[in-house]
Design a protein around this motif. Structure first.
Motif, PDB file in Angstrom:
ATOM      1  N   LEU A 187       0.833  -1.199   0.000  1.00  0.00           N
ATOM      2  CA  LEU A 187       0.000   0.000   0.000  1.00  0.00           C
ATOM      3  C   LEU A 187       0.871   1.253   0.000  1.00  0.00           C
ATOM      4  O   LEU A 187       0.592   2.213  -0.725  1.00  0.00           O
ATOM      5  CB  LEU A 187      -0.922  -0.002   1.222  1.00  0.00           C
ATOM      6  N   LYS A 188       1.945   1.249   0.784  1.00  0.00           N
ATOM      7  CA  LYS A 188       2.842   2.410   0.818  1.00  0.00           C
ATOM      8  C   LYS A 188       3.499   2.629  -0.545  1.00  0.00           C
ATOM      9  O   LYS A 188       3.634   3.763  -1.006  1.00  0.00           O
ATOM     10  CB  LYS A 188       3.909   2.218   1.895  1.00  0.00           C
ATOM     11  N   GLN A 189       3.912   1.533  -1.184  1.00  0.00           N
ATOM     12  CA  GLN A 189       4.514   1.659  -2.510  1.00  0.00           C
ATOM     13  C   GLN A 189       3.509   2.224  -3.512  1.00  0.00           C
ATOM     14  O   GLN A 189       3.839   3.098  -4.318  1.00  0.00           O
ATOM     15  CB  GLN A 189       5.005   0.299  -2.997  1.00  0.00           C
ATOM     16  N   LEU A 190       2.286   1.727  -3.436  1.00  0.00           N
ATOM     17  CA  LEU A 190       1.260   2.185  -4.369  1.00  0.00           C
ATOM     18  C   LEU A 190       0.935   3.656  -4.142  1.00  0.00           C
ATOM     19  O   LEU A 190       0.786   4.426  -5.102  1.00  0.00           O
ATOM     20  CB  LEU A 190       0.000   1.332  -4.197  1.00  0.00           C
ATOM     21  N   LEU A 191       0.839   4.072  -2.878  1.00  0.00           N
ATOM     22  CA  LEU A 191       0.549   5.468  -2.584  1.00  0.00           C
ATOM     23  C   LEU A 191       1.695   6.374  -3.014  1.00  0.00           C
ATOM     24  O   LEU A 191       1.478   7.492  -3.495  1.00  0.00           O
ATOM     25  CB  LEU A 191       0.269   5.641  -1.091  1.00  0.00           C
ATOM     26  N   ASP A 192       2.922   5.895  -2.847  1.00  0.00           N
ATOM     27  CA  ASP A 192       4.071   6.676  -3.289  1.00  0.00           C
ATOM     28  C   ASP A 192       4.043   6.855  -4.808  1.00  0.00           C
ATOM     29  O   ASP A 192       4.285   7.948  -5.329  1.00  0.00           O
ATOM     30  CB  ASP A 192       5.368   5.985  -2.861  1.00  0.00           C
ATOM     31  N   PHE A 193       3.718   5.775  -5.500  1.00  0.00           N
ATOM     32  CA  PHE A 193       3.603   5.859  -6.956  1.00  0.00           C
ATOM     33  C   PHE A 193       2.497   6.833  -7.349  1.00  0.00           C
ATOM     34  O   PHE A 193       2.682   7.675  -8.241  1.00  0.00           O
ATOM     35  CB  PHE A 193       3.311   4.482  -7.551  1.00  0.00           C
ATOM     36  N   ALA A 194       1.339   6.741  -6.677  1.00  0.00           N
ATOM     37  CA  ALA A 194       0.213   7.618  -7.013  1.00  0.00           C
ATOM     38  C   ALA A 194       0.584   9.080  -6.788  1.00  0.00           C
ATOM     39  O   ALA A 194       0.225   9.952  -7.583  1.00  0.00           O
ATOM     40  CB  ALA A 194      -1.011   7.240  -6.182  1.00  0.00           C
ATOM     41  N   ARG A 212     -10.743   5.094  -7.635  1.00  0.00           N
ATOM     42  CA  ARG A 212     -11.454   3.853  -7.935  1.00  0.00           C
ATOM     43  C   ARG A 212     -10.476   2.798  -8.470  1.00  0.00           C
ATOM     44  O   ARG A 212     -10.558   1.613  -8.117  1.00  0.00           O
ATOM     45  CB  ARG A 212     -12.564   4.116  -8.946  1.00  0.00           C
ATOM     46  N   GLN A 213      -9.547   3.218  -9.297  1.00  0.00           N
ATOM     47  CA  GLN A 213      -8.575   2.270  -9.849  1.00  0.00           C
ATOM     48  C   GLN A 213      -7.602   1.792  -8.776  1.00  0.00           C
ATOM     49  O   GLN A 213      -7.213   0.620  -8.759  1.00  0.00           O
ATOM     50  CB  GLN A 213      -7.825   2.927 -11.011  1.00  0.00           C
ATOM     51  N   LEU A 214      -7.194   2.689  -7.882  1.00  0.00           N
ATOM     52  CA  LEU A 214      -6.315   2.266  -6.793  1.00  0.00           C
ATOM     53  C   LEU A 214      -7.029   1.286  -5.866  1.00  0.00           C
ATOM     54  O   LEU A 214      -6.421   0.325  -5.375  1.00  0.00           O
ATOM     55  CB  LEU A 214      -5.829   3.485  -6.002  1.00  0.00           C
ATOM     56  N   LEU A 215      -8.309   1.526  -5.613  1.00  0.00           N
ATOM     57  CA  LEU A 215      -9.081   0.582  -4.801  1.00  0.00           C
ATOM     58  C   LEU A 215      -9.111  -0.799  -5.454  1.00  0.00           C
ATOM     59  O   LEU A 215      -8.979  -1.830  -4.778  1.00  0.00           O
ATOM     60  CB  LEU A 215     -10.512   1.094  -4.617  1.00  0.00           C
ATOM     61  N   ARG A 216      -9.261  -0.816  -6.758  1.00  0.00           N
ATOM     62  CA  ARG A 216      -9.313  -2.096  -7.469  1.00  0.00           C
ATOM     63  C   ARG A 216      -7.975  -2.832  -7.339  1.00  0.00           C
ATOM     64  O   ARG A 216      -7.942  -4.043  -7.120  1.00  0.00           O
ATOM     65  CB  ARG A 216      -9.659  -1.849  -8.938  1.00  0.00           C
ATOM     66  N   ILE A 217      -6.875  -2.098  -7.457  1.00  0.00           N
ATOM     67  CA  ILE A 217      -5.558  -2.713  -7.312  1.00  0.00           C
ATOM     68  C   ILE A 217      -5.389  -3.277  -5.904  1.00  0.00           C
ATOM     69  O   ILE A 217      -4.907  -4.402  -5.704  1.00  0.00           O
ATOM     70  CB  ILE A 217      -4.445  -1.694  -7.635  1.00  0.00           C
ATOM     71  N   CYS A 218      -5.789  -2.473  -4.896  1.00  0.00           N
ATOM     72  CA  CYS A 218      -5.635  -2.914  -3.503  1.00  0.00           C
ATOM     73  C   CYS A 218      -6.477  -4.158  -3.211  1.00  0.00           C
ATOM     74  O   CYS A 218      -6.034  -5.057  -2.478  1.00  0.00           O
ATOM     75  CB  CYS A 218      -6.028  -1.784  -2.553  1.00  0.00           C
ATOM     76  N   GLY A 275      10.227   2.418  -6.444  1.00  0.00           N
ATOM     77  CA  GLY A 275      10.721   1.112  -6.006  1.00  0.00           C
ATOM     78  C   GLY A 275       9.874  -0.052  -6.471  1.00  0.00           C
ATOM     79  O   GLY A 275       9.867  -1.121  -5.847  1.00  0.00           O
ATOM     80  N   ILE A 276       9.132   0.123  -7.560  1.00  0.00           N
ATOM     81  CA  ILE A 276       8.285  -0.932  -8.104  1.00  0.00           C
ATOM     82  C   ILE A 276       8.914  -1.442  -9.389  1.00  0.00           C
ATOM     83  O   ILE A 276       9.055  -0.693 -10.357  1.00  0.00           O
ATOM     84  CB  ILE A 276       6.853  -0.423  -8.371  1.00  0.00           C
ATOM     85  N   TYR A 277       9.333  -2.696  -9.361  1.00  0.00           N
ATOM     86  CA  TYR A 277      10.056  -3.250 -10.503  1.00  0.00           C
ATOM     87  C   TYR A 277       9.362  -4.496 -11.024  1.00  0.00           C
ATOM     88  O   TYR A 277       8.563  -5.131 -10.333  1.00  0.00           O
ATOM     89  CB  TYR A 277      11.492  -3.595 -10.101  1.00  0.00           C
TER      90      TYR A 277
END
Length: 1428
Positions: free
Chosen positions: A634-641, A668-674, A714-716
């Protein structure tokens, strides 16, 4: 606050006290009345008695204060016109004032009236004169009966006809009234004829009433009058008045009334007085515009007009909620949407607004607070609502809905049980909505997609106990569609069915107008009387009036509610409210075409609620509350967002902001990923983000920027590739790590078994492969999570096949619907059928799938207009969809009692949608379904399979074909696909074409490969540049093909002579041996086609002469209409050396002659050819992009309401009743209100300063500049009808050196060469210095002077700004100085990292760095794609 009465309450109480008097004689002041007349200023009008059965036709209340002098002056003028027997035209700015004057006059003079709001779809015949209805006759049969329209009823019964919105009617509508206006005569469709009262009375003296009736003559009443209401055109949009129509009216300009404010010195009143001065000042600047501007097209810094109702709204808001005055700008914006919705104010206008507010002592806050209201909604209970501010509490009476309420403490969003997270932003939005509701206002929620509009509306409805009726708006929706639609009963007779909007009005619900930005402004404006006055006349003649007016009518007319209903008068429930939503970006981020709906008239109808973008903190809270996503991911995703969103707000280079423009990453898309990661912890964030962004179809620069942002977060990519397997058991389906229960078809649903796809694994339908198995596993995840899906990709990549395969494996029945450009909202939901003369509606596949829990497969979704497919958004997002027959699809509510069994179709929990679409953009020519509504679907990009999967698939398809050949074909097609991505070829070759080739090879193994390839490549025989790419791809991978294109076409087997084995009789001379060579020559001239021989110029396959495909000729020459026949290479190579040398010499002479014609030396030609060669590939790329814009703009639309053409399926009932305008036909739509379609205006500003020449040896910046200029000129050649461009330069000598004038592009190579030479020479000999700022400012102003469809300015600079003390902020301000001009800067040189540093401080998407020649065309392509 309680110690004094608010101005708003005082004004309302005064008006209520005045209006409660039943007789006019009680009105004090200059209005005098008796039982039979009313007088103003000595002018009196008789009050004729009104028949009891039509007394409801008289307005029950005056809408304006009769003690106001402005009101009385208007009424006095109208009384004078009444005495003269004249029809009147009230003209003035948009708003309700003109209508209120008219209705107040009718109330004062006790006059009956008929009313119609005109709009673009108003019919002269059925809406104004007469329409036919099919009714059941007393004898039992059906008959067509004529029903009089408003104009006919008013003329016969002596009423006043109010025509509102004259400027909105089509030009052929109002002339039908000309004779009625002039002579009080009109021929009716039922055979009657209305005649002037004096003529009728004269005839009655010599003939009996029975005789006149037998002649079908009808007397027009001498009391009949027309009051027309309209706005002046120009300056407001609309159709100008037809001179014969205009000449029949007396006109009066009606402006808005100035609101009287108390003479009190209290701060609250003083604030309102200042605001009123601000609004009056802005209005006055428009009145004296010609004195403030230098030309008619120069609008200077004029601020948009305030809507007519803005001051009234501000008075009510600030009197009831005084704390809102602390942020006066936020308060003003609720009633002045033009200042912030869409393109908003430019920089100069913002400064003017700030200066004006300061001048009147209303300073704006230095920084706007994140929350737009100073009040929080703290309690909603029966009969009251409580708001809490920092230092005060406001408790007010409130009207509630009729459904159960949700408490403020509840975490349920509404009746369907969806979760709600009470974030400060959403609470602030709901508080502002509650304020508007308390003040009795309807509202519009405006914000970007995914900002929470639907959530806020649902929460508000739940808190205040409202049921919701949703009206999904679409572009070709008419005002009639919003109100009623005509249907047939079971016996075949016709009747009018109320729309969800009217149902909401009668039953006290909220009507959600979803997608206000889709419909035309005139459609919205037709609802003005309902919104502003709570009154409206429906198409069937029913009159809806507000609860207070209805109750007064019951009291004063001594009628019961049932008796009024029988007269066609119905009561609007006091709880009724309208909440509209509009998904447009705010503050300069909306496209111009998105804002056509928001006019000054629409602005006067609603209170506008800003729905700002969600913050990262709020988003984080939502994701944590609504999902169980692991914290590290979640932290990685929020950092990316956060990094991604920063690009859109100006935190990146031009390349990175192209990514932000290409993809919108919503909550909405971030919720779907999570949710995916929470359910499947091994899910790769890298893969999930790429899938969400549909990265395979992003522009190249955007795709690279996405990789960079992912790496920064940091997402590879996980290099370990998982191979998924399929395991099917009787009760479960396992796709890799995802397990689905096998679907059990209900025993009663026998049809469903036939709807399960059958692909026959390994057979002709589907071939298992690793890539498609992986995609099916992704689909299975979405099915487990309850998502609807969007599969998007090129043609022929297997979208349909793998979908059917998945559904077959899961045992899921599917319904199928294919969309196209003629798809309509009606065709999506129901299908009209005529059975025994009765119109019935059968459920569409969509409705059947929703009811029965099937999968709906929507194919070719990109081919239908986006405003049509947008109706799928609500179905996917909320599970709601209204149907054309009055029913609606809805989710199962928590309270089953809320289900209406006669109307509601409860969505089955197993219902899913799978939408298939092609990728957006050229060459697919479809609409951007993904960009418009793709975020509500779980998106999957379907590409061609990788090498291993494609090889496996081809082996299964054609097991007897040599695997090495299959491998070579796959690799060659891979080259062609990469060439498409690079813009070198115009067609994306897919798996489908490759499958067709290998199937052919297997079936006919003896046919040469180059002939088999023709099955795919003959479409491109005229694209010479394509066959260069094709040959390179084929030969690179060992296929050794020599004949392609016309060579393959003219050679049956690909080898010389073998075509003779075929028993085909050819035309004389076409395939004879070539003539003997006698030496090169031009040849004789004629207009005929020649094949072979050695006499005629321009022939094909001959010898010696100039032509195509022959041998020994001096140069190539193609004659129009000449078929091309090419000799084989063996024959061509047989040319003797002396003949070949002579041909070369003659070719050189012809080249010299051509150069002389254009005054070009051989040296210049060589230089030009060298520069051209460097960008030839890129020129082809830009040509493809620019031509795609042409194709897109020529898309035609349906014209409805025509008297000939194809039958309009939405007019079937009208066809039965005999109406004429029941057809539709295609054509190019005329722009609204007389605007012309104009070319796009492009301006290129090149840096030709001394530094360009000085540093060229170091980094080649001048060379890049010249190559770019040539690329622009060559790419735009032949497109003058769609693009007007000019090229200027700037240096230390001048900010504007003209190289190419607007509309005068270079005609040939020499003229283009002269442009390049001039640019180079100027850079060599000019004085040093930098005029980038002045050049940019002048370019923006100059380009905006022309009439154009769009404006674009590209500025080239060497980023040498720091040397001259130029701050990037100054350049940024200039770039954004005019919002209608798309301006960007391209830095083509840099001292160190100066260029990259500059882009970081420039507006998003406005600055790019190109330090390599190959980068410039890519950036140009991205920019041109953006303006396309």
């Amino acid at each position: 606050m309680a110690a004094k009465r608010s101005v708003a309450v005082e004004r309302i109480q005064q008006l209520s006290s005045q209006l409660s008097n039943k007789e006019h004689e009680s009105v004090a002041g200059p209005v005098a009345s008796s039982e039979d007349r009313v007088c103003i200023g000595g002018v009196c009008v008789d009050l004729a008695p009104v028949p009891a059965h039509t007394s409801h036709k008289v307005p029950i209340l005056p809408l304006l204060p009769l003690e106001r002098q402005e009101t009385l002056q208007h009424l006095l003028w109208m009384m004078r016109k009444e005495k003269l027997g004249q029809d009147v035209f009230l003209i003035g700015p948009p708003g309700p004032m003109k209508r209120h004057v008219a209705l107040t006059y009718l109330n004062l003079t006790n006059r009956e009236f008929e009313y119609v709001a005109l709009h673009r779809d108003t019919s002269a015949e059925s809406d104004l004169k007469q329409r036919r209805e099919i009714v059941r006759a007393p004898t039992g049969g059906l008959t067509a009966q004529w029903v009089d329209g408003v104009a006919v009823r008013a003329a016969i019964d002596g009423r006043v006809l109010i025509l509102e919105g004259i400027e909105k009617a089509e030009r052929n509508v109002l002339p039908v009234l000309n004779n009625l206006l002039e002579n009080r005569e009109m021929n009716l469709e039922d055979g009657r004829h209305i005649v002037h009262p004096s003529r009728y009375d004269a005839l009655l003296k010599s003939h009996s009433k029975e005789e006149l009736d037998s002649w079908r003559l009808v007397r027009a009443s001498e009391k009949f009058r027309i009051i027309a209401l309209g706005v002046p055109v120009p300056p407001y949009p609309g159709n100008s008045l037809d001179p014969p129509f205009r000449s029949r009216f007396a006109s009066r300009y009606v402006d808005g009334l100035q609101l009287p404010l108390p003479s009190s010195e209290e701060p609250e009143v003083e604030l309102l007085r200042k605001l009123q001065d601000v609004i009056r000042t802005i209005k006055y600047t428009h009145e004296i515009q010609d004195q403030l501007s230098i030309s008619s097209t120069d609008t200077g810094v004029l601020l948009p007009q305030f809507p007519q109702t803005a001051m009234d709204g501000l008075v009510d808001l600030l009197d009831v909620f005084p704390e809102e005055a602390k942020d006066i700008e936020s308060s003003v914006q609720r009633f002045w949407p033009a200042s912030w919705v869409g393109n908003a104010l430019n920089n100069e206008q913002k400064q003017a607004w700030k200066s004006l507010m300061n001048k009147f002592g209303l300073p704006l806050l230095a920084e706007r607070p994140p929350l737009r209201s100073r009040y929080n909604l703290v309690d909603v209970s029966d009969g009251k609502v409580v708001f809490q501010a920092a230092s005060s509490t406001v408790e007010l009476p409130i009207i509630l809905g009729t459904a159960p309420r949700t408490t403020l403490a509840s975490t349920d969003i509404g009746n369907y049980g969806r979760a709600f997270v009470p974030t400060p932003r959403l609470q602030d939005i709901v508080s502002r909505m509650a304020q508007a509701h308390t003040l009795g206002s309807d509202m519009v929620l405006v914000g970007a997609k995914g900002s929470g509009k639907s959530t806020a509306a649902a929460r508000f409805a739940a808190l205040f106990g409202y049921e919701v009726e949703t009206v999904h708006l679409f572009r070709d929706m008419s005002a009639r569609d919003v109100l009623q639609r005509r249907e047939t009963r079971h016996d075949g007779s016709t009747h009018w069915q109320n729309s969800p909007m009217i149902k909401a009005a009668l039953e006290g619900k909220i009507a959600i107008l979803d997608g206000l930005h889709w419909v035309r402004a005139d459609t919205i404006a037709a609802l003005g009387r309902l919104v502003q006055d709570r009154e409206i006349v429906l198409p069937d003649g029913t009159q809806l009036i507000g609860a207070r007016s209805f109750d007064l009518m019951v009291e004063r007319l001594n009628l019961t509610a049932a008796e009024l209903n029988a007269r066609g008068v119905q009561r609007i429930h006091p709880s009724f409210r309208i909440i509209a939503t509009s998904s447009v970006a705010l503050n300069h981020k909306a496209q111009k075409q998105e804002m056509t709906w928001l006019t000054e008239e629409v602005g006067a109808m609603f209170q506008f609620i800003e729905i700002g973008n969600i913050s990262l903190a709020e988003e984080s809270a939502l994701l944590r509350n609504l999902t169980a996503c692991p914290e590290n991911k979640l932290k990685q995703l929020l950092d990316f967002a956060a990094r991604f969103r920063q690009l859109a707000e100006g935190g990146g280079t031009g390349h990175e902001t192209i990514l932000a423009k290409s993809v919108v990453l919503s909550t909405r898309q971030l919720l779907r990923i999570c949710r995916r990661v929470a359910a499947y912890p091994d899910e790769s964030l890298y893969t999930a983000i790429h899938r969400t962004c549909l990265s395979p179809f992003l522009p190249q620069l955007a795709r690279q920027a996405l990789e960079d942002v992912l790496a920064d977060s940091g997402i590879y990519k996980d290099e370990k590739q998982i191979v998924y397997t399929i395991e099917r058991r009787p009760d479960t389906l396992r796709l890799g790590d995802v397990t689905l229960p096998m679907y059990e078809v209900p025993s009663h649903d026998l049809e469903a078994r036939a709807l399960i796809p059958h692909t026959a694994e390994g057979g002709p339908g589907f071939y298992d492969n690793e890539v498609h198995t992986r995609i099916m596993r992704e689909i299975a995840v979405d099915f487990v999570l309850g998502e609807h899906l969007l599969l998007i990709g090129n043609q022929g990549v297997g979208k349909n096949k793998l979908t059917d395969r998945f559904l077959e494996l899961a045992g899921r029945p599917r319904e199928y619907i294919q969309l196209h450009r003629d798809s309509t909202v009606q065709s999506l939901t129901m299908q009209p059928v005529v059975e025994n003369g009765i119109i019935t509606y059968k459920d569409s596949p969509l409705v059947r799938a929703a009811r029965n829990g099937r999968v709906l497969l929507v194919d070719e979704a990109d081919k239908a207009p986006v405003y049509i497919t947008s109706i799928l958004k609500s179905l996917a997002e909320t599970g709601e969809m209204p149907l054309g027959d009055g029913r609606r699809i809805r989710p199962a509510p928590q309270d089953p009692r809320m289900i209406d069994p006669n109307r509601d179709i409860v969505m089955h929990p197993d219902f899913r949608m799978i939408v298939l679409a092609n990728r957006p953009g050229y060459p697919f020519l479809g609409n951007d379904f993904f960009g418009a509504i793709g975020e509500v679907f779980s998106c999957h990009g379907v590409e061609n399979p990788d090498f291993a999967s494609e090889l496996s698939l081809l082996k299964q398809s054609a097991p007897r074909v040599d695997p090495e050949m299959l491998s070579s074909l796959i690799q060659a097609f891979g080259e062609l696909r990469r060439a498409f991505d690079d813009g070198l070829v115009a067609y994306p070759y897919s798996l489908r074409e490759l499958l067709n080739i290998v199937k052919h090879i297997q079936a006919f193994p003896d046919e040469p490969l180059e002939q088999v390839l023709r099955n795919v490549f003959d479409f491109d025989v005229h694209r010479k540049e394509f066959f260069e790419v094709l040959l390179a791809a084929l030969n690179k991978h060992g296929l050794n093909i020599s004949n392609v294109g016309f060579q393959a076409v003219k050679s049956a087997s690909g080898a010389p002579g073998e075509e003779k084995k075929l028993d085909v009789k050819w035309e004389k001379g076409k395939h004879r041996d070539p003539a003997d060579m006698q030496g090169p020559k031009h040849g004789k001239e004629d207009d005929k086609a020649h094949v072979g021989g050695n006499q005629w110029a321009g022939g094909s396959g001959g010898s010696d002469t100039a032509g195509i495909g022959g041998r020994g000729g001096p140069y190539r020459l193609h004659k129009k209409g000449q078929p091309i026949v090419r000799l084989s290479d063996e024959v061509k190579n047989a040319v003797p050396d002396h003949v070949r040398e002579a041909a070369r010499e003659m070719g050189r002479e012809a080249l010299a002659k051509r150069l002389a014609e254009i005054n070009m030396s051989t040296h210049e030609a060589a230089v030009y050819k060298q520069i051209y060669g460097n960008v030839a590939k890129e020129i082809r790329q830009l040509k493809v992009i620019l031509e795609a814009v042409r194709t897109k703009e020529k898309e035609r639309t349906w014209f409805k309401g025509q008297t000939d053409g194809e039958l309009d399926e939405s007019k079937v009932i009208e066809a039965l009743t005999g109406e004429k305008g029941i057809y539709k036909r295609r054509g190019e739509e005329d722009p609204d209100h007389g605007e012309q379609t104009k070319p796009k205006r492009l301006k290129f500003v090149f840096d030709v300063s001394a530094s360009m020449y000085s540093y060229n040896a170091e980094d080649g910046r001048l060379n890049r500049s010249l190559e770019t200029a040539l690329m622009v000129m060559e790419s735009l050649e032949g497109l003058a009808d769609k693009y007007v461009y000019d090229i200027v330069g700037h240096s230390g000598d001048s900010e504007c050196i003209v190289f190419v004038e607007p509309g005068k592009p270079p005609k040939n190579e020499m003229e283009r060469m002269r442009v390049l030479s001039t640019m180079s020479a100027h850079s060599q000999y000019c004085f040093s210095g930098d005029t980038t700022l002045k050049a940019t400012e002048k370019a923006i102003k100059d380009v905006a002077k022309d009439e154009a469809d769009d404006y674009f300015t590209l500025v080239m600079s060497d980023a040498n700004l720091r040397r001259y003390g130029i701050h990037p902020g100054t350049l940024s301000k200039i770039i954004e100085s005019d919002p209608k001009v798309n301006c960007a800067v391209l830095f083509i040189g840099s001292m160190g990292d100066e260029a990259k540093m500059l882009t970081r401080h420039m507006p998003p998407g406005k600055a790019f760095v190109a330090l390599k020649t190959s980068d410039i065309p890519k950036i140009m392509k991205e920019i041109f794609t953006a303006i396309a």
